[in-house]
Design an enzyme around this catalytic site. Structure first.
Site, PDB file in Angstrom:
ATOM      1  N   LEU A  60     -72.673   7.744  28.205  1.00 36.36           N
ATOM      2  CA  LEU A  60     -72.166   6.317  27.844  1.00 36.36           C
ATOM      3  C   LEU A  60     -70.891   6.321  26.772  1.00 36.36           C
ATOM      4  O   LEU A  60     -70.921   7.682  26.209  1.00 36.36           O
ATOM      5  CB  LEU A  60     -73.342   5.517  26.760  1.00 36.36           C
ATOM      6  CG  LEU A  60     -74.539   5.015  27.608  1.00 36.36           C
ATOM      7  CD1 LEU A  60     -75.618   4.390  26.612  1.00 36.36           C
ATOM      8  CD2 LEU A  60     -74.224   3.991  28.552  1.00 36.36           C
ATOM      9  N   ASP A  61     -70.068   5.579  26.960  1.00 38.46           N
ATOM     10  CA  ASP A  61     -68.948   5.826  26.005  1.00 38.46           C
ATOM     11  C   ASP A  61     -69.160   5.807  24.740  1.00 38.46           C
ATOM     12  O   ASP A  61     -70.193   5.101  24.256  1.00 38.46           O
ATOM     13  CB  ASP A  61     -67.934   4.449  26.309  1.00 38.46           C
ATOM     14  CG  ASP A  61     -67.277   4.540  27.911  1.00 38.46           C
ATOM     15  OD1 ASP A  61     -67.493   5.564  28.531  1.00 38.46           O
ATOM     16  OD2 ASP A  61     -67.028   3.485  28.148  1.00 38.46           O
ATOM     17  N   ARG A  62     -68.601   6.346  23.840  1.00 38.02           N
ATOM     18  CA  ARG A  62     -68.890   6.758  22.718  1.00 38.02           C
ATOM     19  C   ARG A  62     -69.258   5.251  21.646  1.00 38.02           C
ATOM     20  O   ARG A  62     -70.113   5.047  21.154  1.00 38.02           O
ATOM     21  CB  ARG A  62     -67.844   7.381  21.807  1.00 38.02           C
ATOM     22  CG  ARG A  62     -68.033   7.582  20.133  1.00 38.02           C
ATOM     23  CD  ARG A  62     -66.903   8.416  19.470  1.00 38.02           C
ATOM     24  NE  ARG A  62     -67.116   8.629  18.149  1.00 38.02           N
ATOM     25  CZ  ARG A  62     -67.218   9.587  17.445  1.00 38.02           C
ATOM     26  NH1 ARG A  62     -66.704  10.598  17.840  1.00 38.02           N
ATOM     27  NH2 ARG A  62     -67.349   9.602  16.249  1.00 38.02           N
ATOM     28  N   PRO A  63     -68.387   4.170  21.901  1.00 38.57           N
ATOM     29  CA  PRO A  63     -68.744   3.038  21.234  1.00 38.57           C
ATOM     30  C   PRO A  63     -69.801   2.124  21.857  1.00 38.57           C
ATOM     31  O   PRO A  63     -70.263   1.106  21.209  1.00 38.57           O
ATOM     32  CB  PRO A  63     -67.410   2.078  20.988  1.00 38.57           C
ATOM     33  CG  PRO A  63     -66.656   2.651  22.508  1.00 38.57           C
ATOM     34  CD  PRO A  63     -67.063   3.990  22.670  1.00 38.57           C
ATOM     35  N   THR A  64     -70.214   2.592  22.979  1.00 37.14           N
ATOM     36  CA  THR A  64     -71.444   2.006  23.604  1.00 37.14           C
ATOM     37  C   THR A  64     -72.986   2.311  23.322  1.00 37.14           C
ATOM     38  O   THR A  64     -73.037   3.503  23.264  1.00 37.14           O
ATOM     39  CB  THR A  64     -71.246   1.904  25.057  1.00 37.14           C
ATOM     40  OG1 THR A  64     -70.104   1.411  25.501  1.00 37.14           O
ATOM     41  CG2 THR A  64     -72.288   1.053  25.721  1.00 37.14           C
TER      42      THR A  64
END
Length: 237
Positions: A60-64
Site C-alpha cells: 500500500l502507498d505510504r499515505p494509504t
C-alpha cells in the site's frame, strides 16, 4: 502514528491493518515500517531465534491505510503472489474525491508511467515501453455539498499510486492528496483506505475475506455514512 492491528494469523499468513503514513517496507526515510513491525511481532510472540521470515506479497502507498496480508512461509508467499498476479484477489478501497465524478459508475483504463526520480506517476496517452496498463472500477456511493464524493474503488490491477492518479485523471483527485491535486487535508491524512481484501488461503483454498473501517472520526470520512457500505460489526457492537 497509530500502531498496526493484527486481524488474523495462523502458521501460513498474517493479516494486519496498516496505519496511514507508515511505509509498507523500509525506505530512505528510516521511519518504522510495517514489514519490520510484523517480523518483530512474530519473533517476539513465538520466541523465534533470529529474524522471522515474513513474505511481502503486495503493498500500500505510504499515505494509504487499511488491510494487508503477509505470508509466514515461502510456499504461502509464492501462492499468494501468484493469486495477485492472476487477478484472483479482490482489493477494494474507499476514497473521498474532490469534485463528483460525472459518471456514477465506470471502469477506468489508463497507461501509467512512473518517474522514479520524483516518485510520481502520470498517465500516458498511448502505450509506451515504460508504461503499464492500470484498470479500476469505481462507484459513487454518496455526495456532500455537491463538492465531495464517497467512492468505492475496485482495483483490477495493482499499480503504484494507481487509484490516486486515475481519479485525478477524470478531474476528481482524492481529498488530502497534495501530490496529485487533492490539496492538504486538515487532519493530515489522504482519504484513501483499503477497506476490503479477499483471497484464497494458500494451503486450504478457503476464501478469506477481511473488512476494516477507515478512521470515521476524522474529516472527511465523518461527513459520510460509511457504515452503510461496510457490512461488518465493529468490536463491542
Amino acid at each position: 502514528m497509530d500502531e498496526p492491528i493484527v486481524l488474523y494469523e495462523d502458521n501460513h499468513l498474517v493479516v494486519v491493518v496498516k496505519p496511514q503514513n507508515m511505509p509498507t517496507m523500509a525506505d530512505s526515510s528510516g521511519d518504522p515500517d510495517l514489514l519490520s513491525w510484523v517480523k518483530n511481532y512474530i519473533k517476539v510472540k513465538y520466541e523465534k531465534p533470529g529474524e522471522a521470515f515474513i513474505g511481502l506479497v503486495h503493498r500500500l502507498d505510504r499515505p494509504t491505510g487499511g488491510v494487508m496480508v503477509f505470508a509466514r512461509t515461502s510456499k504461502a508467499a509464492a501462492r499468494l503472489s501468484e493469486q495477485i498476479r492472476e487477478g484472483e484477489t479482490e482489493k477494494r478501497y474507499l476514497a473521498v474525491t474532490i469534485r463528483i465524478p460525472r459518471e456514477r459508475r465506470a471502469r477506468l483504463t489508463n497507461e501509467l508511467i512512473k518517474d522514479t526520480a520524483t516518485n510520481t506517476v502520470r498517465i500516458s496517452v498511448v502505450p509506451t515501453p515504460e508504461s503499464k496498463e492500470a484498470i479500476l472500477d469505481y462507484r459513487v456511493l454518496e455526495t456532500v455539498d455537491n463538492k465531495y464524493a464517497l467512492v468505492d474503488i475496485d482495483l483490477i490491477t495493482g499499480r503504484g499510486h494507481q487509484a490516486r492518479v486515475q481519479m485525478k485523471g477524470i478531474g476528481c483527485p482524492i481529498f488530502g492528496d497534495a501530490r496529485y491535486g487533492g490539496g492538504t487535508a486538515k487532519d493530515g491524512n489522504l482519504a484513501l483506505w483499503a477497506y476490503e481484501l479477499k483471497f484464497k488461503h494458500p494451503t486450504t483454498g478457503k476464501t478469506m475475506a477481511f473488512k476494516v473501517f477507515p478512521p470515521t472520526e476524522y474529516s472527511p470520512w465523518k461527513y459520510f455514512s460509511v457504515e452503510k457500505y461496510i457490512n461488518v460489526s465493529r468490536p463491542n457492537d
